[in-house]
Enzyme design. Structure first.
Site, PDB file in Angstrom:
ATOM      1  N   TYR A   1      42.303 -26.767 -15.962  1.00 59.71           N
ATOM      2  CA  TYR A   1      43.748 -26.943 -15.978  1.00 59.71           C
ATOM      3  C   TYR A   1      44.375 -26.079 -17.069  1.00 59.71           C
ATOM      4  CZ  TYR A   1      42.917 -31.123 -13.146  1.00 59.71           C
ATOM      5  OH  TYR A   1      42.531 -31.988 -12.160  1.00 59.71           O
TER       6      TYR A   1
ATOM      7  N   SER B   1      43.717 -31.685  -5.939  1.00 59.13           N
ATOM      8  CA  SER B   1      43.800 -30.365  -5.315  1.00 59.13           C
ATOM      9  C   SER B   1      44.246 -30.456  -3.856  1.00 59.13           C
ATOM     10  CB  SER B   1      42.445 -29.658  -5.395  1.00 59.13           C
ATOM     11  OG  SER B   1      42.145 -29.300  -6.726  1.00 59.13           O
TER      12      SER B   1
ATOM     13  N   ASP C   1      38.138 -34.086  -4.683  1.00 61.55           N
ATOM     14  CA  ASP C   1      39.238 -33.652  -5.540  1.00 61.55           C
ATOM     15  C   ASP C   1      40.581 -33.870  -4.841  1.00 61.55           C
ATOM     16  OD1 ASP C   1      40.955 -32.475  -7.306  1.00 61.55           O
ATOM     17  OD2 ASP C   1      39.948 -30.537  -7.363  1.00 61.55           O
TER      18      ASP C   1
ATOM     19  N   GLN D   1      34.148 -31.154  -5.424  1.00 58.44           N
ATOM     20  CA  GLN D   1      35.242 -30.553  -4.657  1.00 58.44           C
ATOM     21  C   GLN D   1      35.697 -31.419  -3.488  1.00 58.44           C
ATOM     22  OE1 GLN D   1      33.922 -26.618  -3.558  1.00 58.44           O
ATOM     23  NE2 GLN D   1      35.045 -25.661  -5.239  1.00 58.44           N
TER      24      GLN D   1
ATOM     25  N   ARG E   1      36.910 -31.308 -11.968  1.00 59.38           N
ATOM     26  CA  ARG E   1      37.009 -30.122 -11.113  1.00 59.38           C
ATOM     27  C   ARG E   1      35.727 -29.315 -11.220  1.00 59.38           C
ATOM     28  NH1 ARG E   1      43.235 -27.848 -10.948  1.00 59.38           N
ATOM     29  NH2 ARG E   1      43.889 -29.306  -9.331  1.00 59.38           N
TER      30      ARG E   1
END
Length: 388
Positions: free
Chosen positions: A233, A138, A135, A132, A127
């Site tokens: 996290y 997400s 990911d 991004q 992350r």
């Protein structure tokens, strides 16, 4: 360089690894793309759509798996009806890109290593700002958070918004979101759009501003330990901290019409946030949607994949919610996977560069070995012997 998209065989999996738009981009780069016949049907993408994008439709599963350089999937390799694992269909030295759940089910990683497969797990994408666009955790969690609120609204025997009518005023529903990661934040935004009064809790104090920016009240519990793990996290906390947390959130659970729990720790059983005692104190007709159901559940009463009524409270334990929105789930996942392909393929050739932090983190197996220490530890804890 040949890239293949496999048809998912898991019953509840409706997503597909690439959609026609992303296939077209790869074909324009001079790459050959095979798509298994019917791979996109449950996501509402036809074989004709893929052919128009430049893909070749392959009806022979063994051919597709056995003759590709890079195989793209959504779910981890499954056991087939004939008793063989999908891993056995891959040629040695091939590359597999998929969700692999390597910390929760490290046996699959061992099978891939034995087959000398270079496996990149979409769960292991770091992350970071640079990663991004890749990911997938997400992108899929956002869908789950959104759908969880819709499920709760449908199950709640009340309105969500405040309404003023000739028959009187209806008070807005009270929604309590437990966990303010991607899924939780999307759940907050969706519940607010539906007109609910929203509170949210997370053990990470840094998310307070994000919660408040979405119009929710942040329920804060001060703990005397680190609560954030690598990658941002939530970290598993001590039993004493769990007890303190439960004491604080119990009153908020009791007063809520809807509780949505989203807390998960990769490779671990989901933290228990809602006890039977808390459920017993909730008003009849209240609803709990537990997004951690497939990891054991954040609620003590959750049954994965089932809707139950416990002491008048409806408890819903959905599994694989993103798959219930396969068009957009596939669109987002395909973008994540395609971005990773851009990192791995240079001048039409595969280059697995372990000096790149994204590749290094995501690559679980390579050249007959399990590369990730956490996966090796998980396998050793499971079997009692070393691996890789």
């Amino acid at each position: 360089m040949r890239i293949a998209v496999a048809k998912e065989i898991e019953v509840c999996e409706r997503r597909v690894a690439l959609i026609p738009d992303t296939v077209a981009r790869l074909v324009k780069q001079g790459l050959e793309v095979w798509v298994e016949k019917g791979a996109g049907e449950r996501s509402f993408f036809s074989d004709t759509d893929y052919e128009a994008a430049g893909a070749t439709i392959i009806g022979d599963t063994a051919k597709l798996w056995g003759e590709t350089d890079i195989l793209l999937k959504v779910s981890p390799p499954q056991e087939r009806e004939d008793g063989r694992s999908e891993v056995d269909l891959l040629k040695e030295g091939a590359v597999l890109v998929s969700f692999l759940n390597p910390l929760g089910n490290p046996v699959v990683a061992e099978q891939l290593a034995n087959r000398k497969i270079t496996a990149l797990s979409m769960e292991m994408i770091p992350r970071t700002t640079r990663a991004q666009s890749m990911d997938a955790l997400s992108s899929q969690a956002s869908l789950a958070g959104y759908k969880a609120v819709l499920i709760a609204a449908a199950a709640l025997p009340k309105y969500f918004p405040m309404l003023t009518t000739a028959a009187g005023t209806i008070a807005p529903a009270k929604v309590f979101i437990m966990g303010a990661g991607v899924a939780g934040l999307q759940a907050i935004a969706t519940a607010r759009r539906l007109g609910a009064v929203v509170e949210a809790f997370d053990i990470r104090p840094a998310v307070k501003e994000e919660v408040q920016s979405l119009g929710a009240k942040f329920v804060e519990v001060k703990l005397d330990e680190e609560t954030v793990a690598a990658g941002g996290y939530a970290k598993e906390i001590s039993e004493a901290s769990k007890q303190r947390t439960q004491e604080v959130v119990a009153e908020h659970v009791k007063n809520s019409d809807v509780v949505i729990t989203t807390a998960q720790v990769p490779g671990r059983q989901a933290p228990r946030l809602v006890t039977e005692e808390m459920v017993a104190q909730m008003k009849p007709g209240s609803v709990i949607v537990d997004l951690a159901a497939d990891q054991g559940g954040n609620c003590a009463c959750t049954e994965p994949g089932k809707d139950i009524v416990w002491n008048g409270v409806t408890i819903i334990g959905p599994i694989n919610l993103p798959s219930s929105m396969p068009i957009h789930a596939s669109q987002l996942y395909a973008k994540n996977v395609t971005s990773l392909m851009q990192l791995l393929i240079k001048d039409k050739a595969l280059r697995v560069d372990f000096s790149d932090d994204i590749v290094d983190a995501a690559c679980v197996t390579h050249a007959g070995e399990i590369r990730n220490q956490r996966v090796r530890d998980a396998l050793q804890a499971l079997s009692g012997v070393g691996a890789g």
